[in-house]
Structure formats: structure tokens, C-alpha cells
Design a protein around this motif. Structure first.
Motif, mmCIF file in Angstrom:
data_model
loop_
_atom_site.group_PDB
_atom_site.id
_atom_site.type_symbol
_atom_site.label_atom_id
_atom_site.label_comp_id
_atom_site.label_asym_id
_atom_site.label_seq_id
_atom_site.Cartn_x
_atom_site.Cartn_y
_atom_site.Cartn_z
ATOM 1 N N GLN A 143 -45.002 -28.530 19.066
ATOM 2 C CA GLN A 143 -44.203 -29.575 18.431
ATOM 3 C C GLN A 143 -43.732 -29.151 17.046
ATOM 4 N N GLN A 144 -44.568 -28.440 16.320
ATOM 5 C CA GLN A 144 -44.170 -27.998 14.986
ATOM 6 C C GLN A 144 -42.968 -27.060 15.057
ATOM 7 N N VAL A 145 -42.956 -26.158 16.035
ATOM 8 C CA VAL A 145 -41.812 -25.263 16.216
ATOM 9 C C VAL A 145 -40.573 -26.072 16.603
ATOM 10 N N ALA A 146 -40.745 -27.054 17.499
ATOM 11 C CA ALA A 146 -39.613 -27.901 17.908
ATOM 12 C C ALA A 146 -39.047 -28.666 16.724
ATOM 13 N N THR A 147 -39.926 -29.137 15.836
ATOM 14 C CA THR A 147 -39.481 -29.874 14.651
ATOM 15 C C THR A 147 -38.761 -28.957 13.676
ATOM 16 N N ASP A 148 -39.336 -27.786 13.424
ATOM 17 C CA ASP A 148 -38.738 -26.844 12.473
ATOM 18 C C ASP A 148 -37.325 -26.443 12.880
ATOM 19 N N PHE A 149 -37.140 -26.156 14.167
ATOM 20 C CA PHE A 149 -35.859 -25.613 14.607
ATOM 21 C C PHE A 149 -34.910 -26.667 15.177
ATOM 22 N N GLY A 150 -35.417 -27.870 15.444
ATOM 23 C CA GLY A 150 -34.549 -28.904 15.994
ATOM 24 C C GLY A 150 -34.077 -29.942 15.008
ATOM 25 N N SER A 151 -34.720 -29.999 13.827
ATOM 26 C CA SER A 151 -34.394 -31.066 12.881
ATOM 27 C C SER A 151 -32.976 -30.958 12.351
ATOM 28 N N SER A 152 -32.457 -29.739 12.196
ATOM 29 C CA SER A 152 -31.120 -29.571 11.615
ATOM 30 C C SER A 152 -30.034 -30.136 12.528
ATOM 31 N N SER A 153 -30.314 -30.208 13.829
ATOM 32 C CA SER A 153 -29.336 -30.795 14.749
ATOM 33 C C SER A 153 -29.813 -32.152 15.272
ATOM 34 N N TYR A 154 -30.751 -32.757 14.541
ATOM 35 C CA TYR A 154 -31.227 -34.124 14.797
ATOM 36 C C TYR A 154 -31.779 -34.293 16.216
ATOM 37 N N ILE A 155 -32.498 -33.286 16.665
ATOM 38 C CA ILE A 155 -33.154 -33.361 17.966
ATOM 39 C C ILE A 155 -34.535 -33.978 17.773
ATOM 40 N N ARG A 156 -34.798 -35.054 18.490
ATOM 41 C CA ARG A 156 -36.061 -35.780 18.340
ATOM 42 C C ARG A 156 -37.071 -35.268 19.367
ATOM 43 N N ASN A 157 -38.327 -35.292 18.973
ATOM 44 C CA ASN A 157 -39.372 -34.865 19.895
ATOM 45 C C ASN A 157 -40.596 -35.758 19.732
#
Length: 540
Positions: A143-157
Motif C-alpha cells: 500500500q505504501q508503494v501504491a500511495t507513493d506512486f499513485g497519489s500524483s494522479s489521484y489514485i485511491r487505494n
């Protein structure tokens, strides 16, 4: 939860091939490709695109590339270099690679690209990407990797796992997320309650598939996969390639390509120096004390990870280490989620700390700076030995692994010797003589003691350290020693009188017998003969 008859449903089309081969990659000769694959010990099965060697060859979106630069990555790891072109091409894939190879970003980056290419449909609920993991620790790290790399394109997890309240997790699912990272049991709970659905999932990852099967999750995995549309893209990652994982791949992946980094034979990371100490079971406490003294005497050893096979022993050792001034925490399955997170954060953020853990932490523990792994107990499977020591030596760093091996584990000597020889490590003569043994017979070291004195819970024997070891065969309740100390860190003073510790000297009756920590040495207060040097006390 009913099985879905997908033939009766009309499925909306979706796109999964986004890969555009860079001109540099396209013009790379097959000879250069073969040289790259051989250099990184990569073997391929199936028709795979050529690997990349630099980030800018992968046509990575700017919003992802900015995060890569922010994280300080210089070039893709071998698994990313070959895995990204495969995943971005929409192919089903099996990846077999050691832990610490960068596989999490190897599947998460294509997942983010996949999400950003899908048409939004507010009428359909549920995630687009599902990642299944065996443990909550690994799930949280993903989840931390998903947050780090997905936040800039507003991808929620969101991250779904047992051991914590369902309320916040359910709220995330109801609000809507693009990525779900989950352990199988908790995900099934939400599917059965109707809180979420997987009918929208088009990108599915099974991380550490071999570990999930080892833990008995195969029925749950099959149940979950039946809830996902059959034309989804699926990536299965595993550190080993046993028959059970092969069968799962055949049943659910259809046509797939396979990438292997390293040998399919069980092997250890060559960046790790492996030390195996063949000892008696009753000598472990003494040996651990000596080893910790050696490590700290040589300077700050950084983070140390100690593995035990039982929760009880995990608690005992972590408590004992703390009692003598070291920063130590324990982690196992009976700890609450808050306790485990607190222990892991303390270990992760400390400059020097000892984490004592059961195998719950063996896989997926992504903590930088672990310099030393100690196997206090040898695991029940040699595969777990490889995963345990793989917590150090990550990302091309070097590490040390120390293993206590006893007569009870002699049946696994052949596999361990093979791993040591493959990695060009020293094989102790005591271990080598067991490599052709089939086991059987009685343990020549009595469960109730040895010729050195002592018993399971009171070491006895060679002059020792603050974890045990005493001189001569006294009563097991006091470990057979003639002196003891409460064991606080201090300079060696050569005294021989008892100082009221739990271990008890001659005549002591409190013994602390069930803790696994024996009594004192025979003549000096720190268990060493008198040399006037500074020693840390381990003689409880």
C-alpha cells in the motif's frame, strides 16, 4: 458467495496493452539482449518483449517518473527492466524472483498506468486493480508503494487485512477506490457481506503466491479468482516455483509468459555472507549472547533481525535482550495490529535496533538497513531459511546471516549444505557430515540435559554470556552455576559472588527455569575467564 456465470454477462471492453517500444530498445541487437539477460541471470519462457535498461526507455508517464526521481532510483532493477515491458503489453505473467528484487514496483507501476487508461464508469463500483498478499505486513508495505506512486494522479487505494476494525476499511470500499490490496480472508469477508465486488477488476496480482499456498490459502484464492472477470490481466509473483504454484498458474493464467531471475533451484542471495554454527539446543542462549557481544563490540551493527519458531520464545528473547540495555522489540501473530505496527515502526526508524520475530515477518518485510539476520531456530522448511536471510542484502547491499543448527534439524542438512555451496559459503564440518543422513534414531543430546549439566531451560556447560551457560552440572533450576548477576551492562569486575539475578548461582532457588535462559558461569561474573576486558553481561 455464489460463483459467477460469466457467460451470461455482457462485459464492457477494456484496454490493457499500453506498451510502445522505444526506438533504442527496438534497435538493440539480440546479442546485446542476450548479454543483458545473462548478466542478470534472467531466463524467459514464451514470447516476451525486449528488456529496457533505463527508465526513459519504458515510456513511463511524467507523473510516475517524477516520483521515481523523488525516490532516488537511478535505473530499473533486472525484474523491472524485463517485467515492465511484459506487464505494460497486457500479457499474463509469472515472475519468479528472490525477495528484495524490486518486484512490488515491478507490478505497481504498470497497475497505475493501467488505471489511468480506463474509462471512468460511476455506475460500476469496485476496484480496477486487486493485489492479494499473504500477510498484513506485506499488504501494508505494498500500500505504501501504491500511495507513493499513485497519489500524483489521484489514485485511491485501501488495504484490507484481519486483526483490525472492519469499519474504516468498509468505509474506504463504499467511498470507492481504484486499488485494493488485501489478504484473502478479510477480502472474502467483504465480498460475502456485499460491501464490495470484484466484477470491475481488470488487473490482478498474486504476490508471494508460494507463501499464500504454504499458509493454506489456496481454497480462498480460487474462490476470489472466480469473482474476477475471466479476461482480466493477471500477474503472479513467487520466490519459488513449486508444483502447487505451477498448477495454480495453469488453472487461472491461460497463456502466459514467465520470467525467472536467478536459478529455479532454491538458492540464497550471494550478497549475504552465511555463517552456520552447529550447536546443541541447550547452548543457543549462550551462543546468542556471545554473538550479540561480538557484533556490538565491533561497532554499531545497525538493525538486527532474530527469528524464532515459537511466539513464546520470541517474547522471552526480546524481553531478555531489553533487560540488558539493547533496544529490542518483538513481533508475532498473537500481537495486536497496533502492537505489531508499533514494533515495526520502531524497528524501521531506529538507527540500531533488534527485532525478534516469528515467520510472520519472514516474507515481505521491507525495512532498509537490516545488516544482520540471526536464525535462533532453524525453520521447518529450507525455503523459509532463504526468505528469512533475504531480509538483509537487499537492493545490492551486503549482509550477514547467522544460523544456529542442531542435531534435531539434521534431516535438512543436505538442503542447507546445497544452498551454502551454491553461494560459495563455508560449510562447517559438523554440518557436512549430516548431508547424507536420512535421520531417524534418538536424539543423542538428551532432552533433559547433557554431559555438561543443565537442562532444556538452564544451559549449563561452557562458561558463558548473559543469556546463559554455566559451569558444571548443577540443578536445572539454577543452571548448575556457581555465581550469577542480575546482568546489567557494566565493565567486567572479576567478582565471583552472586548478585541476585534470575539465573541464580549456587543455592539460588528462583532459577527462572522456564524462560530458556540459564545460569551463570563458574568463576567470573560475566561468564568469561579473567582477562580484564570489557564484556556485556549475559549470564542470567
Amino acid at each position: 458467495m455464489q460463483k459467477i456465470d460469466w457467460s451470461k454477462l455482457t462485459l464492457a471492453p477494456f484496454k490493457k496493452d499500453f506498451y510502445r517500444e522505444h526506438s533504442v530498445v527496438r534497435n538493440r541487437s539480440q546479442k546485446d539482449v542476450d548479454r543483458f539477460l545473462a548478466k542478470h541471470d534472467i531466463t524467459l519462457v514464451g514470447d516476451c518483449p525486449k528488456p529496457i535498461t533505463e527508465f526513459d526507455e519504458a515510456d513511463i508517464p511524467d507523473y510516475v517518473m517524477r516520483e521515481i526521481e523523488k525516490q532516488g532510483y537511478k535505473s530499473p532493477t533486472p525484474i523491472q527492466a524485463q517485467g515492465w515491458p511484459i506487464a505494460l503489453s497486457g500479457l499474463n505473467m509469472v515472475g519468479v524472483a528472490k525477495t528484495g528484487s524490486g518486484k512490488t514496483l515491478g507490478y505497481m507501476l504498470p497497475a497505475i498506468v493501467h488505471i489511468n487508461h480506463q474509462k471512468p464508469d460511476p455506475s460500476v463500483r469496485g476496484p480496477l486493480v486487486l493485489v492479494l498478499a499473504p500477510t498484513r505486513e506485506l499488504a501494508q508495505q505494498i500500500q505504501q508503494v501504491a500511495t507513493d506512486f499513485g497519489s500524483s494522479s489521484y489514485i485511491r487505494n485501501t488495504c484490507l487485512f484481519g486483526g483490525s476494525s472492519k469499519g474504516p476499511q468498509a468505509s474506504d470500499l463504499r467511498r470507492g477506490v481504484e486499488i485494493v490490496i488485501a489478504t484473502p480472508g478479510r477480502l472474502i469477508d467483504f465480498l460475502e457481506s456485499g460491501t464490495t465486488t470484484l466484477q470491475r477488476v481488470t488487473y490482478l496480482v498474486l504476490d508471494e503466491a508460494d507463501r499464500m499456498l504454504d499458509m493454506g490459502f489456496e481454497p480462498q484464492i480460487r474462490k476470489i479468482l472466480e469473482q474476477v472477470r475471466p479476461d482480466r490481466q493477471i500477474l503472479m509473483w513467487s520466490a519459488t516455483w513449486p508444483k502447487e504454484v505451477q498448477r495454480l498458474a495453469r488453472d487461472f493464467l491461460g497463456d502466459y509468459v514467465q520470467i525467472n531471475v536467478g536459478s529455479l533451484e532454491l538458492s540464497a542471495n550471494h550478497n549475504i555472507t552465511q555463517h552456520v554454527r552447529v550447536i546443541e539446543e541447550t547452548e543457543k542462549n549462550e551462543e546468542l549472547g556471545k554473538l550479540l557481544e561480538e557484533l556490538y563490540r565491533a561497532g554499531n551493527p545497525g538493525k538486527i533481525l532474530i527469528f524464532t519458531t515459537t511466539k513464546r520464545r520470541c517474547d522471552q528473547i526480546s524481553m531478555q535482550i531489553r533487560r540488558y540495555g539493547y533496544d529490542a522489540v518483538g513481533m508475532h501473530g498473537d500481537k495486536s495490529q497496533q502492537e505489531r505496527e508499533r514494533a515495526l515502526n520502531r524497528f524501521r526508524n531506529a538507527r540500531s535496533c533488534i527485532l525478534v520475530a516469528t515467520d510472520v515477518a519472514a516474507r515481505g518485510l521491507d525495512v532498509d538497513g537490516i545488516k544482520v539476520v540471526i536464525n535462533y531456530d532453524y525453520p521447518q522448511q529450507t525455503e523459509d531459511y532463504v526468505h528469512r536471510i533475504g531480509r538483509t542484502g537487499r537492493s545490492n547491499a551486503t549482509g550477514e546471516a547467522y544460523t544456529f543448527f542442531t542435531y534435531n534439524e539434521r534431516k535438512m542438512a543436505k538442503e542447507l549444505v546445497g544452498i551454502l555451496e551454491e553461494a560459495h559459503q563455508v560449510v562447517p564440518p559438523e554440518l557436512a557430515k549430516w548431508r547424507h543422513m536420512g535421520g531417524g534414531g534418538n536424539n543423542r543430546f538428551s532432552r533433559f540435559g547433557t554431559f555438561r549439566g543443565g537442562r532444556d531451560f538452564g544451559t549449563g556447560g561452557r562458561g558463558g554470556s548473559r543469556f546463559g551457560g554455566g559451569g558444571g552440572g548443577g540443578d536445572y533450576r539454577n543452571g548448575g552455576g556457581s555465581s550469577s548477576s542480575f546482568g546489567l551492562k557494566r565493565q567486567y569486575d572479576g567478582a565471583s559472588s552472586s548478585r541476585g539475578g534470575y539465573g541464580g548461582g549456587a543455592g539460588s532457588s528462583n532459577g527462572y527455569s522456564n524462560s530458556g535462559y540459564g545460569a551463570a558461569a563458574s568463576s567470573s561474573s560475566n561468564g568469561y575467564d579473567s582477562r580484564g576486558t570489557k564484556h556485556t553481561r549475559f549470564d542470567e
